[in-house]
Design an enzyme around this catalytic site. Structure first.
Site, PDB file in Angstrom:
ATOM      1  N   SER B 122       0.814  -1.213   0.000  1.00  0.00           N
ATOM      2  CA  SER B 122       0.000   0.000   0.000  1.00  0.00           C
ATOM      3  C   SER B 122       0.846   1.261   0.000  1.00  0.00           C
ATOM      4  CB  SER B 122      -0.893  -0.001   1.241  1.00  0.00           C
ATOM      5  OG  SER B 122      -1.523   1.248   1.407  1.00  0.00           O
ATOM      6  N   TYR B 146      -0.402  -0.397   9.965  1.00  0.00           N
ATOM      7  CA  TYR B 146      -0.804  -1.089   8.728  1.00  0.00           C
ATOM      8  C   TYR B 146       0.294  -0.973   7.684  1.00  0.00           C
ATOM      9  CZ  TYR B 146      -3.450  -1.254   4.243  1.00  0.00           C
ATOM     10  OH  TYR B 146      -3.897  -1.500   2.965  1.00  0.00           O
ATOM     11  N   LYS B 150       2.616  -3.882   6.030  1.00  0.00           N
ATOM     12  CA  LYS B 150       2.703  -4.087   4.569  1.00  0.00           C
ATOM     13  C   LYS B 150       4.169  -4.062   4.112  1.00  0.00           C
ATOM     14  CE  LYS B 150      -1.714  -4.333   3.207  1.00  0.00           C
ATOM     15  NZ  LYS B 150      -2.260  -5.569   2.591  1.00  0.00           N
TER      16      LYS B 150
HETATM   17  N1  LIG Z   1      -8.873  -0.768  -1.422  1.00  0.00           N
HETATM   18  C1  LIG Z   1      -7.839   0.071  -1.292  1.00  0.00           C
HETATM   19  O1  LIG Z   1      -7.928   1.291  -1.428  1.00  0.00           O
HETATM   20  C2  LIG Z   1      -6.485  -0.494  -0.989  1.00  0.00           C
HETATM   21  C3  LIG Z   1      -5.372   0.347  -1.044  1.00  0.00           C
HETATM   22  C4  LIG Z   1      -4.116  -0.169  -0.745  1.00  0.00           C
HETATM   23  C5  LIG Z   1      -4.001  -1.515  -0.431  1.00  0.00           C
HETATM   24  N2  LIG Z   1      -5.092  -2.308  -0.369  1.00  0.00           N
HETATM   25  C6  LIG Z   1      -4.947  -3.703  -0.021  1.00  0.00           C
HETATM   26  O2  LIG Z   1      -5.530  -4.508  -1.014  1.00  0.00           O
HETATM   27  C7  LIG Z   1      -6.136  -5.653  -0.428  1.00  0.00           C
HETATM   28  C8  LIG Z   1      -7.573  -5.769  -0.863  1.00  0.00           C
HETATM   29  O3  LIG Z   1      -8.240  -4.547  -0.550  1.00  0.00           O
HETATM   30  P1  LIG Z   1      -9.806  -4.482  -0.435  1.00  0.00           P
HETATM   31  O4  LIG Z   1     -10.174  -3.086  -0.600  1.00  0.00           O
HETATM   32  O5  LIG Z   1     -10.440  -5.541  -1.267  1.00  0.00           O
HETATM   33  O6  LIG Z   1      -9.967  -4.863   1.107  1.00  0.00           O
HETATM   34  P2  LIG Z   1     -11.215  -5.518   1.833  1.00  0.00           P
HETATM   35  O7  LIG Z   1     -11.163  -5.121   3.249  1.00  0.00           O
HETATM   36  O8  LIG Z   1     -12.473  -5.265   1.095  1.00  0.00           O
HETATM   37  O9  LIG Z   1     -10.854  -7.068   1.693  1.00  0.00           O
HETATM   38  C9  LIG Z   1      -9.955  -7.688   2.545  1.00  0.00           C
HETATM   39  C10 LIG Z   1     -10.584  -8.992   2.963  1.00  0.00           C
HETATM   40  O10 LIG Z   1      -9.716  -9.621   3.912  1.00  0.00           O
HETATM   41  C11 LIG Z   1     -10.556 -10.321   4.788  1.00  0.00           C
HETATM   42  N3  LIG Z   1      -9.903 -10.628   6.054  1.00  0.00           N
HETATM   43  C12 LIG Z   1      -9.636  -9.800   7.092  1.00  0.00           C
HETATM   44  N4  LIG Z   1      -9.109 -10.493   8.111  1.00  0.00           N
HETATM   45  C13 LIG Z   1      -9.021 -11.782   7.696  1.00  0.00           C
HETATM   46  C14 LIG Z   1      -8.575 -12.959   8.309  1.00  0.00           C
HETATM   47  N5  LIG Z   1      -8.066 -12.965   9.569  1.00  0.00           N
HETATM   48  N6  LIG Z   1      -8.634 -14.112   7.623  1.00  0.00           N
HETATM   49  C15 LIG Z   1      -9.123 -14.138   6.357  1.00  0.00           C
HETATM   50  N7  LIG Z   1      -9.571 -13.035   5.720  1.00  0.00           N
HETATM   51  C16 LIG Z   1      -9.526 -11.869   6.388  1.00  0.00           C
HETATM   52  C17 LIG Z   1     -11.723  -9.391   5.022  1.00  0.00           C
HETATM   53  O11 LIG Z   1     -12.841 -10.136   5.510  1.00  0.00           O
HETATM   54  C18 LIG Z   1     -11.937  -8.805   3.647  1.00  0.00           C
HETATM   55  O12 LIG Z   1     -12.943  -9.510   2.932  1.00  0.00           O
HETATM   56  C19 LIG Z   1      -5.937  -5.516   1.059  1.00  0.00           C
HETATM   57  O13 LIG Z   1      -4.793  -6.277   1.426  1.00  0.00           O
HETATM   58  C20 LIG Z   1      -5.668  -4.061   1.252  1.00  0.00           C
HETATM   59  O14 LIG Z   1      -4.848  -3.841   2.389  1.00  0.00           O
HETATM   60  C21 LIG Z   1      -6.329  -1.829  -0.661  1.00  0.00           C
END
Ligand SMILES: NC(=O)c1ccc[n+]([C@@H]2O[C@H](COP(=O)([O-])OP(=O)(O)OC[C@H]3O[C@@H](n4cnc5c(N)ncnc54)[C@H](O)[C@@H]3O)[C@@H](O)[C@H]2O)c1
Ligand SMILES: NC(=O)c1ccc[n+]([C@@H]2O[C@H](COP(=O)([O-])OP(=O)(O)OC[C@H]3O[C@@H](n4cnc5c(N)ncnc54)[C@H](O)[C@@H]3O)[C@@H](O)[C@H]2O)c1
Lengths: 328, 328
Positions: B122, B146, B150
């Site tokens: 991220s 966080y 990462k």
């Molecule tokens: N969406 C953004 O703006 C963004 C930006 C930078 C990085 N990211 C990264 O991209 C990835 C996907 O993002 P997203 O927006 O789809 O996030 P999201 O929160 O919608 O999806 C992450 C999923 O991980 C699951 N999760 C959490 N704890 C868990 C556990 N202990 N065991 C199994 N599953 C678990 C959650 O239930 C969720 O469905 C993440 O790793 C996030 O950190 C996202």
């Protein structure tokens, strides 16, 4: 001051323990207790304050917590599996260098008052190679598992400092020469060996060419840096707890010249060229130099002695004990 | 191709799963199976290949191993606790974001053939703030737990790639807009909310000034990047598995203008200035821009659409489902 040294039975841990016993104070405050923790209970120096020596595993949270009791002001975390060993045994490196640092974090966080933690990161956490001269904000892109684990340790302790769980200073130590005793499993072991073994009258292989540059520091200087890091005001560090202290970039040829100056040409002739591409690949990926501006100009870390003084210091501080240890 | 998506029930995991179901192939090779893993067994798309949906904890090595069976070619590791939640609950963030990634490493390493692992790092793993425009080799000095977790994940996967345990591509995702559904616990939640909520006819607070710049990408682009990272030749990456893909630096004011262009001035008027220093402190520490030269020029990652297209895409792809989910 209550102080704990994890890895207190090792090269630098023992030197620091003896120094604390002599000084009996840190930055003007009397030392009231010292705990030394290592795989085997470490040797205890004669000290005017109580010294505990504990054997245990730094990756075991309960044993680490016992080594860092409430009231601990400073933890010096030196316990580690070194570079070539962490490369050969990935699981061992992860357990000691990563899970160990997590256990230290947890134990410090559990204390009523956040302790100072001095962590020894390493030049091996950087890439860049021979020709690099790295700035203080250089990226850590390690080419070995030990270096990756050290860079991770820095991130963990930096974040824990920001959260107020502890108050970390991470020193990216250069290769410390001259290491006493026997060759060890660090890929950089030869850098000490080419000076130590001839002083013992022994032949030793030189795995790299004489132009090969190494970022080094002396054990006397490393101990001074530890004392400074244990007591310094960390307010000026802000988020950035990683410090590249002012080592010295020296070629192997320059080190051998210093050996010759101090111990004569016969000593130098005991160093036998024996190229070892595996060693050169690991150590050659580490940067040959750092600017170390922040440590030098802003944070008051002291400079190296000359190479001749470093050789002389080994003779004064460690030659007799090394001869005894190796029955020479 | 056997594919596993960890965090497959989330925003991007569900979009990627639906896309794989539609394409039925990755880089010309037919998909033979898909496993979706999340805290609760995720919704399964209609697909011409078997889809398994598993509920479990990514920090539990046995459950992760079950989600990554022998024969797995690609693991997309999206499971994470997001920024504000990892900041509020340090232990939860460490468990899911650090121990979870360690469990993924162990499961991949146990496979007979090292799988591709696409990891989502991220922008929050960097500091630098609003005015920064970071180069590809910028240091990661995160100002939040966080981001630290990462950055640690990147180091772990980079070293595991070097060791041949897996073959990682770590994408430092920008803030992905427009996130459907409800506001979430990411500190950047408002960046989507100021566009989504007005499109739903709802008022929403703007915690930062209009000049505030954010490094963003669209969900359509994020899915394209995942597909590219899942199949690309990693030989040219060498040691460096961290990629800053070509997002877009956009001010909040520009985003609101795009909203106005697509949905009219009434929509924009639903965004109400409500300064929130806590949010601004977290998101304001992230860099406002990256050069993303390597991803753009050497690695073939595709560019963003215009802000207007991003708003329009939300209306096409997600508005109906979001209305239904929120009973609007
Ligand atoms: N969406 C953004 O703006 C963004 C930006 C930078 C990085 N990211 C990264 O991209 C990835 C996907 O993002 P997203 O927006 O789809 O996030 P999201 O929160 O919608 O999806 C992450 C999923 O991980 C699951 N999760 C959490 N704890 C868990 C556990 N202990 N065991 C199994 N599953 C678990 C959650 O239930 C969720 O469905 C993440 O790793 C996030 O950190 C996202
Ligand atoms: N000496 C150098 O050139 C150099 C250079 C850079 C960084 N460092 C770092 O500085 C620190 C001290 O270096 P040193 O030269 O004194 O190393 P050392 O190997 O002499 O001491 C490390 C000590 O850690 C102990 N240890 C290993 N595994 C342990 C475990 N599971 N539980 C408890 N203790 C354990 C060892 O027994 C050893 O006594 C280390 O962290 C090292 O990585 C040293």
């Amino acid at each position: 001051m209550q102080i704990t040294i994890l890895g207190g039975g090792g090269f630098l841990g023992q030197k620091l323990a003896r120094r604390l016993a002599t000084d009996a104070a840190l930055d003007g405050r009397p030392i009231t207790g010292l705990t030394l923790f290592d795989l085997q209970a470490p040797a205890r120096p004669n000290a005017p304050f109580p010294v505990r020596a504990l054997g245990g595993d730094v990756a075991d949270p309960a044993q680490v917590a016992a080594a860092i009791p409430p009231g601990t002001d400073v933890v010096v975390h030196l316990a580690a599996v070194v570079s070539a060993q962490a490369e050969a045994d990935f699981d061992l490196g992860m357990r000691v260098n990563l899970q160990g640092t997590l256990a230290v974090l947890a134990a410090c966080r559990a204390l009523p008052k956040a302790p100072r933690v001095v962590f020894t990161s390493s030049v091996a956490s950087f890439g860049g190679g021979q020709d690099a001269r790295l700035e203080d904000d250089a990226r850590q892109l390690p080419g070995n598992s030990y270096g990756a684990q050290k860079a991770i340790g820095e991130l963990l302790l930096q974040d824990a400092s920001r959260k107020g769980f502890l108050d970390a200073v991470s020193l990216r130590l250069p290769t410390v020469i001259i290491r006493p005793g026997r060759p060890n499993k660090a890929a950089s072991s030869f850098v000490s060996a080419i000076l130590r073994e001839p002083l013992l009258g022994l032949e030793t292989p030189l795995p790299v060419p004489e132009e090969f540059a190494v970022w080094i520091c002396s054990p006397r200087r490393a101990v001074e840096w530890f004392l400074h890091a244990m007591a310094m005001n960390t307010a000026s560090l802000g988020l950035d707890r990683g410090i590249s202290p002012p080592g010295r970039s020296a070629t192997v040829g320059k080190m051998l010249s210093a050996l010759e100056t101090v111990a004569g040409p016969a000593a130098r002739r005991l160093v036998k060229p024996a190229p070892d591409p595996a060693i050169e690949a690991i150590v050659g990926s580490w940067p040959g130099s750092f600017t170390a501006e922040r440590a030098r100009k802003l944070l008051g870390f002291s400079e190296q002695e000359s190479l001749e003084e470093i050789v002389q210091a080994f003779i004064e501080d460690d030659l007799t004990a090394t001869k005894a240890e190796r029955s020479l």
